[in-house]
Every structure is written in structure tokens, then in C-alpha cells.
Design a protein around this motif. Sequence first.
Motif, PDB file in Angstrom:
ATOM      1  N   ARG A 524       0.795  -1.323   0.107  1.00  0.00           N
ATOM      2  CA  ARG A 524       0.025   0.002   0.205  1.00  0.00           C
ATOM      3  C   ARG A 524       0.718   1.284  -0.179  1.00  0.00           C
ATOM      4  O   ARG A 524       0.191   2.371  -0.338  1.00  0.00           O
ATOM      5  CB  ARG A 524      -1.035   0.012   1.260  1.00  0.00           C
ATOM      6  CG  ARG A 524      -2.006  -1.110   1.070  1.00  0.00           C
ATOM      7  CD  ARG A 524      -2.982  -1.181   2.195  1.00  0.00           C
ATOM      8  NE  ARG A 524      -4.109  -2.213   1.923  1.00  0.00           N
ATOM      9  CZ  ARG A 524      -5.046  -2.387   2.652  1.00  0.00           C
ATOM     10  NH1 ARG A 524      -5.209  -1.973   3.698  1.00  0.00           N
ATOM     11  NH2 ARG A 524      -5.848  -3.511   2.262  1.00  0.00           N
ATOM     12  N   SER A 527       0.986   3.610  -3.293  1.00  0.00           N
ATOM     13  CA  SER A 527      -0.252   4.334  -3.709  1.00  0.00           C
ATOM     14  C   SER A 527       0.275   5.664  -4.178  1.00  0.00           C
ATOM     15  O   SER A 527       1.230   6.579  -3.595  1.00  0.00           O
ATOM     16  CB  SER A 527      -1.055   4.559  -2.299  1.00  0.00           C
ATOM     17  OG  SER A 527      -2.087   5.509  -2.661  1.00  0.00           O
ATOM     18  N   HIS A 561      -6.541   2.984   1.094  1.00  0.00           N
ATOM     19  CA  HIS A 561      -7.245   1.976   0.404  1.00  0.00           C
ATOM     20  C   HIS A 561      -8.824   1.990   0.201  1.00  0.00           C
ATOM     21  O   HIS A 561      -9.169   1.918  -0.980  1.00  0.00           O
ATOM     22  CB  HIS A 561      -6.742   0.855   1.163  1.00  0.00           C
ATOM     23  CG  HIS A 561      -7.377  -0.515   0.549  1.00  0.00           C
ATOM     24  ND1 HIS A 561      -7.060  -1.070  -0.560  1.00  0.00           N
ATOM     25  CD2 HIS A 561      -8.230  -1.512   1.037  1.00  0.00           C
ATOM     26  CE1 HIS A 561      -7.523  -2.220  -0.971  1.00  0.00           C
ATOM     27  NE2 HIS A 561      -8.275  -2.388   0.203  1.00  0.00           N
ATOM     28  N   GLU A 565      -9.139   4.844  -2.837  1.00  0.00           N
ATOM     29  CA  GLU A 565      -8.891   4.128  -3.922  1.00  0.00           C
ATOM     30  C   GLU A 565      -9.846   2.863  -4.449  1.00  0.00           C
ATOM     31  O   GLU A 565      -9.509   2.164  -5.449  1.00  0.00           O
ATOM     32  CB  GLU A 565      -7.470   3.324  -3.645  1.00  0.00           C
ATOM     33  CG  GLU A 565      -6.283   4.131  -3.624  1.00  0.00           C
ATOM     34  CD  GLU A 565      -4.913   3.385  -3.211  1.00  0.00           C
ATOM     35  OE1 GLU A 565      -3.976   3.967  -3.637  1.00  0.00           O
ATOM     36  OE2 GLU A 565      -5.096   2.338  -2.716  1.00  0.00           O
TER      37      GLU A 565
END
Length: 571
Positions: A524, A527, A561, A565
Motif C-alpha cells: 500500500r 499508492s 485504500h 482507491e
Amino acid sequence: MDEKIELRGWLAASRDMKITCLGEYMDLGVCVQYRNLLNKFPQDQIFLSDADQVCFLDGYVHNKEEFLCPEGFGQWQESFASSFLKDRTAHFRKLRGAFCGYFYDKETNQITAYTDHVSNKALYYYVDGDRWIFSNYVDFIVRVLRANGIAFHFDETAAKYMLSYGYMLDDSTYVKEIRRLLPGCYMTVAGDGAEITQYYKLCCHEQSMTEDEALERLDVSFRQAVAREFEKDKEYGYQHLVDLSAGLDSRMVCWVAHDMGYTEQTNLSYSKLGYRDDLISGKIATHLGHEYLFRALDDVRWMYDVDEMTLKNNGAAICHGMTGGNRMLKSVNMERYGIEHTGIIGGPTMASYYKDRATAYAKPRYGLNTYSTKLGYTFDEKVLAQHETQEAFAMNTRGLLGMQVSYMTRQNYIECASPFADVDMLETAFSIPYEYRVDDKLYLRWIAEKYPGAAEFGWEKWGGVKPKKSHIFFRKVKTTQRLANSFCHGLLHKPDADSMNPMDYWYSREEKVRTYLDSMYAERMKSAVLPRELADDMRGLYEKGNFVEKSLVLTVLSAVHLYLEGGTVNG
């Protein structure tokens, strides 16, 4: 979104918003609403839709009878609406309970959203001109924004709050366009404008009184708060679910309620197996003759629940902050219970966050009550200016916006309350001179004189020594032993297992957990949402920090996340 994770809550939006992404919804003409509620207290909830208004309240209210009036035909829902229209500020000040909701006045086309005095029931919002969304979950709002093609952006300030404090210091979320309605506030949207009104604010205003007077006021107020909560259970025929640990706060809720006749309790506890929370809470429950439910955290499965916890607590507090509580609540048959009675914010309410008056009553400043100081972030001074003293700043942020975040998770299973957070109890506690409260002085005297039996069991804060004046010497010996053990563990670079929730110990011991979390972190951190400097800060904190600091980073990454996203839980 992972179908196994069901959020129990609601969302209301302006008529032009499409909310089919959430599931079945109601078209109320002037607005649309989605509801997936617990419905623990259906006669307290309000859903009134007629030619004049749409009125909605989720939660429970202790003083409904005070609102019944001829204009409302003696009915709760109609009387609530009538009272609101007369004087909304006075209306909310008068309410007691845990609630949030909205009121749409069709005559003026005004929508008013609200939360209770301490934001037991959280509320978030999006407002852009005459388009608006209100909900108790950020996830619901994000999904609706995405479904309507509305752009939204990452809020770096929220991430920095998390990486320092482990909770929010103001109305921030990880999405700039979504804010939280702060405790004791209501918001009115009309035309192209929105206005927030604060009808209640927790302050620390001492009054002149003797210590004996303080003791009596405290006891009367606490018993009133306990009665409110437990009578609400009785009103609906529920049994009492009461948290219990080796601390004083939940113990005193349990003990005083029992003393008042609320003896049909189920006590709930979870910790490392064999730790003081396990041993002491079990002894108290057995002594009082209560049903006792305990969950050991040693299987460490709860450490995998990063995304689930972030989803359920809106990313408003550290993802591992509730330890195994979420797993515990999943395993309990909640049909039997109405409110989970907790001891949240008991310590700072009965005593203080600070050991000296100079700090407690100084002008607010940053840097205290943090989870980590390694990044040394600075924040807007305007946040501090909203609070009169350091103690008020700490209570309104760490207390109401930090510690109470666990309620967002708990409210997926059950309603929650703490007598220490009852608004009248808070007013009483912070009218008491600081010198009586500091260092648990009045707290311990209250127990010794009013409920001496509660002091016959060890106190976690004192290393298992009984919370009695006569045991202060033993407390000092125990404290010295604990400090020495902690120092030795540090020298040997070994994590200390002497904790209810020894995260560093488990992280170092459990290879599968460590691999899972480290892999989540590594993946992650790629990102594109994260600004470069922030990403560098997070990398340093995770790779050089202790487990709590790693957990702060994981919380931010989880929020990015899930919200920025469009990720799924554990996906």
C-alpha cells in the motif's frame, strides 16, 4: 466492498443524489434515505414524514416525557418536531441520550442535521451548494459520491493527526470534502449556504465547594447517569451488558449499578490470557454473582482486522485501538441486550489527564497526549483557540473524538453508553476544584466511603495492588518492580508481555501476523495518493517505530485504500 462486512447505519441525501449503490432506499420527495439500523430502541427512534416535514432520529433518548406537549398530541415523534421548530438550540440542550439525525422543514426548505452533546452517535457530512449528504459512516458517503461522479480528494492533515495523535483533533476526515459534525453541534443547510451551531461544549469551570460537598455531588450525579442507562434497558426488557476489567472505570459502573439494584448483569471482558484483566474481572463478577463472558486475545486473529476496523471506525482512531473487542462482540448473542455499558473516559472525568494545575489550566498546546512525537508535525493554531484550557482541549479531542471512537465499531452490534460521559455527570465533574480530582484523590475517596467493597480487588494501574490508601506502599513497590522489568526488557531488546494487549510482544512472536502486516504495508505504500514527503515520513515511522507507530501508519494506508482507491476489506 466485501459482502461479509455489513455496516449498520444510515444515509440521507438531497433529492438529486443517486444512492442505489447502497441498496434499497426510500424516496421521501424532498430527499432520499438509506437505512440499515440496529433498531434496539424502536420507540425512541423517530421517522416522521408528512406534508410539513421529514424528521429522523437514530439512537435513544432518556427524557422523552419532557417533550410531550399538546401541539404534538402527546406523541413522542410529533412533540419532538414541535419542540424543534420552536427553538432548536434549546431543544437540543434539553435532550438527553445518544442520538443523531436530521430534520427537513418543507416550508423553508431547510435541512438540519445533528449529533448529541458528546457525539456518542457520530455524524459525517458532505455539502456543496444545495447538494448534501449526511451519514454516520464515511464509507456510505464515499460510495455515493463515487456513484454520482463527484470528485473528492485526500486530506493530508487527517493523516498527520493520525500519525501523531492516533485520533482527529477537529472535524477532519481523510477526504477533504467530507467532515465530521463535532460533539454538541447541529448544522443547517439552506439554499447555497450551511451554518454550524454549537449548542453544547464541554468546559472546565470550577466552582467553590468543600471536598465533602464535591463527593456528594459526584455520587448523586453518577447514580443518576447509571439509572438513565440501566432504566433504558429495563424499559425494553433487555438484560444489562456491562464491560468489566481490572481498571476502576468499568468496575465502578458495574459495582454502582449492582448497588442500585441492577443485579442481572452480564459482564464482558477480554485481554491476554492470565493478565490482570482476566484474573481480577473474573473475581469481581463471581463476587457479585454476575454472568461472565471472557475472550482471550492470544489467538491474535484480531490483529489481521486492519481494514474492517478502519471501515467501522471511519479511520477516526488507530485501527488496533479496540484490540479484540470487535471479535468479542461478534461472538455475543446481542438479542438479549440493549446498551453496552462502558467506563469510557472515566479516568480523566473523575481525575485529570494531567498531574499539575499549571499544565491542566494552561493555554492549550500541541504535543501532549500523543501516540508518537517522532514526526514533529505542527498544526493550525486555530484548533487550539477553540478550547479554553489544556484539559478542555484534551477532553474534547482525546476523550470525545479519540476514546469514544470505539462506539462507532460497537454500534454495529449494540448501542453504547458510559455514565462518565453523561452530560450532567461531565458538568458536575468539571465543576469540582482540580485539587480534589488530581491524582485520583477524590475518585479513591469516593470508592472508599461509598463503595468500599469495590476496593477489595486489585487495580491494573497499581500493578494489581488494591486501590486503597493503606496499600500505597505496596503500590510503590509494585511500580518499582514493573519499571525494573520494563527496563530489563529494553536492555535485552525484548518486548514486554506485561500488558492487557502487548502488541510489540505479539508482533515479534507471531511470524504470520508480522508477514501479513508487513506485506500490507509494502504493497500500500505504492499508492499514488500519498504525497512524497508524507510517504517518506510514514516509511520511516513504520520501519523504525514500535508496533503502535506501525499501526498508525497502517491506519492511514487502510483509509487511503478504502476511501480514496475504492478498495475492499482485506482486498
